[in-house]
Design a protein around this motif. Structure first.
Motif, PDB file in Angstrom:
ATOM      1  N   ALA A 253       0.816  -1.214   0.000  1.00 49.78           N
ATOM      2  CA  ALA A 253       0.000   0.000   0.000  1.00 49.78           C
ATOM      3  C   ALA A 253       0.846   1.259   0.000  1.00 49.78           C
ATOM      4  CB  ALA A 253      -0.928   0.002   1.218  1.00 49.78           C
ATOM      5  N   ALA A 254       2.027   1.214   0.632  1.00 55.73           N
ATOM      6  CA  ALA A 254       2.831   2.428   0.807  1.00 55.73           C
ATOM      7  C   ALA A 254       3.719   2.734  -0.387  1.00 55.73           C
ATOM      8  CB  ALA A 254       3.698   2.296   2.064  1.00 55.73           C
ATOM      9  N   MET A 255       4.321   1.725  -1.011  1.00 52.30           N
ATOM     10  CA  MET A 255       5.338   1.983  -2.016  1.00 52.30           C
ATOM     11  C   MET A 255       4.815   2.629  -3.294  1.00 52.30           C
ATOM     12  SD  MET A 255       7.831   1.483  -0.297  1.00 52.30           S
ATOM     13  CE  MET A 255       8.436   0.601   1.120  1.00 52.30           C
ATOM     14  N   PRO A 256       3.601   2.325  -3.777  1.00 52.49           N
ATOM     15  CA  PRO A 256       3.125   3.058  -4.953  1.00 52.49           C
ATOM     16  C   PRO A 256       3.109   4.561  -4.733  1.00 52.49           C
ATOM     17  CG  PRO A 256       1.801   1.097  -4.624  1.00 52.49           C
ATOM     18  CD  PRO A 256       2.699   1.204  -3.432  1.00 52.49           C
ATOM     19  N   ASP A 257       2.672   5.014  -3.562  1.00 50.26           N
ATOM     20  CA  ASP A 257       2.677   6.441  -3.269  1.00 50.26           C
ATOM     21  C   ASP A 257       4.096   6.970  -3.105  1.00 50.26           C
ATOM     22  OD1 ASP A 257      -0.194   7.461  -2.915  1.00 50.26           O
ATOM     23  OD2 ASP A 257      -0.219   5.600  -1.789  1.00 50.26           O
ATOM     24  N   SER A 258       4.977   6.154  -2.554  1.00 50.92           N
ATOM     25  CA  SER A 258       6.368   6.565  -2.411  1.00 50.92           C
ATOM     26  C   SER A 258       7.006   6.776  -3.780  1.00 50.92           C
ATOM     27  CB  SER A 258       7.143   5.497  -1.628  1.00 50.92           C
ATOM     28  OG  SER A 258       8.509   5.816  -1.549  1.00 50.92           O
ATOM     29  N   ARG A 259       6.710   5.903  -4.721  1.00 49.65           N
ATOM     30  CA  ARG A 259       7.275   6.053  -6.059  1.00 49.65           C
ATOM     31  C   ARG A 259       6.687   7.257  -6.787  1.00 49.65           C
ATOM     32  NH1 ARG A 259       8.186  -0.291  -6.639  1.00 49.65           N
ATOM     33  NH2 ARG A 259       7.912  -0.268  -8.872  1.00 49.65           N
ATOM     34  N   ARG A 260       5.375   7.480  -6.613  1.00 55.76           N
ATOM     35  CA  ARG A 260       4.763   8.676  -7.194  1.00 55.76           C
ATOM     36  C   ARG A 260       5.425   9.940  -6.635  1.00 55.76           C
ATOM     37  NH1 ARG A 260       0.029  10.151  -9.567  1.00 55.76           N
ATOM     38  NH2 ARG A 260      -0.770   8.025  -9.464  1.00 55.76           N
ATOM     39  N   ALA A 261       5.697   9.933  -5.328  1.00 60.13           N
ATOM     40  CA  ALA A 261       6.332  11.093  -4.703  1.00 60.13           C
ATOM     41  C   ALA A 261       7.711  11.352  -5.318  1.00 60.13           C
ATOM     42  CB  ALA A 261       6.452  10.869  -3.198  1.00 60.13           C
ATOM     43  N   GLU A 262       8.455  10.294  -5.625  1.00 56.84           N
ATOM     44  CA  GLU A 262       9.773  10.477  -6.233  1.00 56.84           C
ATOM     45  C   GLU A 262       9.647  11.075  -7.630  1.00 56.84           C
ATOM     46  OE1 GLU A 262      12.616  10.183  -4.730  1.00 56.84           O
ATOM     47  OE2 GLU A 262      11.623   9.483  -2.895  1.00 56.84           O
ATOM     48  N   TYR A 263       8.699  10.579  -8.415  1.00 61.23           N
ATOM     49  CA  TYR A 263       8.491  11.141  -9.749  1.00 61.23           C
ATOM     50  C   TYR A 263       8.120  12.616  -9.675  1.00 61.23           C
ATOM     51  CZ  TYR A 263       8.535   6.620 -12.226  1.00 61.23           C
ATOM     52  OH  TYR A 263       8.905   5.423 -12.781  1.00 61.23           O
ATOM     53  N   LEU A 264       7.222  12.986  -8.761  1.00 64.99           N
ATOM     54  CA  LEU A 264       6.790  14.373  -8.644  1.00 64.99           C
ATOM     55  C   LEU A 264       7.943  15.266  -8.182  1.00 64.99           C
ATOM     56  CD1 LEU A 264       3.259  13.853  -7.050  1.00 64.99           C
ATOM     57  CD2 LEU A 264       3.795  14.471  -9.414  1.00 64.99           C
ATOM     58  N   ALA A 265       8.789  14.751  -7.286  1.00 68.46           N
ATOM     59  CA  ALA A 265       9.967  15.513  -6.877  1.00 68.46           C
ATOM     60  C   ALA A 265      10.945  15.661  -8.043  1.00 68.46           C
ATOM     61  CB  ALA A 265      10.643  14.838  -5.688  1.00 68.46           C
ATOM     62  N   ASP A 266      11.057  14.632  -8.881  1.00 70.43           N
ATOM     63  CA  ASP A 266      11.901  14.732 -10.076  1.00 70.43           C
ATOM     64  C   ASP A 266      11.414  15.845 -10.993  1.00 70.43           C
ATOM     65  OD1 ASP A 266      13.459  12.644  -9.225  1.00 70.43           O
ATOM     66  OD2 ASP A 266      12.479  11.129 -10.470  1.00 70.43           O
ATOM     67  N   LEU A 267      10.109  16.005 -11.119  1.00 70.45           N
ATOM     68  CA  LEU A 267       9.562  17.053 -11.976  1.00 70.45           C
ATOM     69  C   LEU A 267       9.882  18.437 -11.416  1.00 70.45           C
ATOM     70  CD1 LEU A 267       6.118  15.457 -12.917  1.00 70.45           C
ATOM     71  CD2 LEU A 267       8.195  15.592 -14.304  1.00 70.45           C
ATOM     72  N   LYS A 268       9.904  18.577 -10.084  1.00 72.27           N
ATOM     73  CA  LYS A 268      10.342  19.837  -9.480  1.00 72.27           C
ATOM     74  C   LYS A 268      11.810  20.097  -9.819  1.00 72.27           C
ATOM     75  CE  LYS A 268       6.621  21.112  -7.185  1.00 72.27           C
ATOM     76  NZ  LYS A 268       5.917  22.390  -7.463  1.00 72.27           N
ATOM     77  N   ALA A 269      12.625  19.052  -9.740  1.00 70.36           N
ATOM     78  CA  ALA A 269      14.038  19.197 -10.088  1.00 70.36           C
ATOM     79  C   ALA A 269      14.201  19.590 -11.548  1.00 70.36           C
ATOM     80  CB  ALA A 269      14.776  17.883  -9.802  1.00 70.36           C
ATOM     81  N   ARG A 270      13.366  19.066 -12.411  1.00 72.93           N
ATOM     82  CA  ARG A 270      13.416  19.431 -13.834  1.00 72.93           C
ATOM     83  C   ARG A 270      13.095  20.901 -14.035  1.00 72.93           C
ATOM     84  NH1 ARG A 270       8.681  19.447 -16.946  1.00 72.93           N
ATOM     85  NH2 ARG A 270       9.033  19.730 -19.198  1.00 72.93           N
ATOM     86  N   HIS A 271      12.100  21.421 -13.329  1.00 75.58           N
ATOM     87  CA  HIS A 271      11.694  22.817 -13.495  1.00 75.58           C
ATOM     88  C   HIS A 271      12.774  23.776 -12.991  1.00 75.58           C
ATOM     89  CE1 HIS A 271       7.694  22.605 -15.151  1.00 75.58           C
ATOM     90  NE2 HIS A 271       7.344  21.684 -14.271  1.00 75.58           N
ATOM     91  N   VAL A 272      13.444  23.425 -11.896  1.00 76.64           N
ATOM     92  CA  VAL A 272      14.411  24.344 -11.287  1.00 76.64           C
ATOM     93  C   VAL A 272      15.801  24.161 -11.873  1.00 76.64           C
ATOM     94  CG1 VAL A 272      15.558  24.973  -9.126  1.00 76.64           C
ATOM     95  CG2 VAL A 272      13.096  24.536  -9.154  1.00 76.64           C
TER      96      VAL A 272
END
Length: 418
Positions: A253-272
């Motif tokens: 139950a936890a890891m799918p959200d953990s992986r989504r969080a990593e992808y979303l943080a990657d997108l922040k890194a892409r923008h900055v």
């Protein structure tokens, strides 16, 4: 310690299910990279389980107090009952993360590094961390710590030294992306549920419980413990197996959200930091273990001041391994992995429109930051040599405001969990 997978059949199913999950996340984020993070059903479920665990722990604590309020119970029974209940409290309720004080940057050190951290945090859209810690891990991360739940940024000195300047911006932006998406707070709210199984497995002996139970029962029988010894070891093995299964269910139950969080943080890194910097930093992380090995080999033949040049030579030497290592990350992940494969993370940014960095840092500023970090670079060299910093040796060379290593670094480099 990763939870015990159990059987080869379960592991194969977990790998296939993890691959399906990552494909779905990639397709979803490629179509809509600007989507906001959401609290999924799995996260609500984990929060509910965490609340239940905390309530049970509080009940055990109250029970330990009430044991002594009961009249007529022998003192020995009261002691055993209260100790058992307090042990359950310790098992059920995890302590909050504490800052490693020896590695925390004092306020009068690393001024330009702090300015950079503040600048990247503002660009991402979050407040600056309450504390910055530098250690000897090949890692970077953010977390909530202490009872006041302040924000902690951890920077691994070897990771910082290995990354090109633009890659450092990308990594900082990624970590602050977690703060924008409130991932550390969600981790705190679900911590009891996410860690209970691991703590119970460790408390009952770790992996391979039935092999250990058979050996323990045989030893108990040999020493005359008889049926009681067999029952004790069998009970521990049963508890171990049940809690390991519970941990697998929780991680499902936890890891799918953990992986989504990593992808979303990657997108922040892409923008900055920009698309190019993100790919460069991700590829550098892939070969980081090889770079460390090359540094280990050449450390006796170089000075601490030559660390940067040695890193670039090693990175150039290992560049041909990137493609193979990207493919290898696809085979190393399953449903219970907290991070998506590095190959998928790079593929997501490569599939989106190219973005230029929004934060500009001059070479002069990077030079000042490297001067502030020179004490840690010297410490890295000593660790590579397998020696310990002489007292005050690294404090004599850096300039004013330098970030000085004031604790013993670990000689081993940990896993990359950026």
């Amino acid at each position: 310690m990763a939870p015990y997978r159990g059987t080869r059949l379960l592991s194969r199913w977990g790998f296939r299910r993890g691959r399906v999950l990552d494909d779905q996340l990639l397709a979803e984020l490629t179509r809509n990279p600007d989507q906001l993070p959401r609290t999924s059903r799995g996260q609500w479920w984990l929060m509910g389980v965490s609340v239940l665990i905390v309530l049970v722990a509080l009940g055990c604590l109250c029970g330990a107090v009430l044991v002594w309020a009961r009249e007529g119970w022998p003192a020995g029974v009261r002691v055993l009952a209260s100790l058992g209940l307090l042990a359950l409290v310790a098992l059920l309720f995890p302590a909050p993360l504490q800052v490693p004080r020896g590695a925390q940057i004092p306020q009068d050190q690393g001024r330009e590094l702090r300015r950079l951290v503040d600048q990247v945090a503002a660009a991402v859209g979050t407040r600056s961390p309450d504390a910055i810690v530098i250690d000897m891990s090949l890692n970077a991360g953010v977390a909530r710590f202490g009872w006041r739940q302040q924000t902690l940024l951890v920077i691994g000195a070897p990771l910082w030294a290995m990354l090109p300047p633009a890659g450092r911006l990308s990594v900082l932006a990624h970590e602050f992306g977690h703060l924008v998406n409130k991932d550390p707070m969600r981790s705190v709210l679900t911590l009891p549920a996410r860690t209970f199984g691991d703590r119970a497995v460790a408390a009952t002996g770790g992996r391979n419980p039935w092999r250990r139970a058979l050996a323990g029962a045989d030893s108990a029988t040999w020493h005359g413990a008889g049926v009681a010894g067999v029952l004790v070891h069998g009970t521990l093995a049963l508890i171990n197996t049940v809690t390991a299964t519970v941990q697998l269910l929780v991680d499902s139950a936890a890891m799918p959200d953990s992986r989504r969080a990593e992808y979303l943080a990657d997108l922040k890194a892409r923008h900055v930091g920009g698309s190019e910097a993100f790919v460069a930093s991700a590829e550098r992380l892939l070969i980081s273990q090889g770079i460390w090995q090359d540094l280990w080999d050449c450390a006796p033949r170089m000075e601490a001041s030559e660390l940067g040049e040695a890193i670039e030579r090693a990175a150039h030497h290992r560049a041909h391994e990137v493609t193979v290592l990207r493919q290898a990350t696809l085979r190393a992940n399953d449903l219970w992995s907290s991070h998506p494969p590095e190959s998928d993370r790079i593929a997501l940014v490569e599939a989106l429109a190219h973005v230029e960095p929004s934060v500009d840092v001059s070479q002069e500023r990077w030079g000042v930051i490297d001067l502030e970090m020179s004490g840690w670079y010297a410490h890295i060299h000593h660790v590579l040599l397998g020696t310990r910093d002489p007292i005050g040796a690294s404090e004599r060379s850096p300039g004013r405001g330098a970030v000085l290593p004031r604790h013993e670094g670990r000689s081993a480099i940990g896993d990359v969990v950026v």
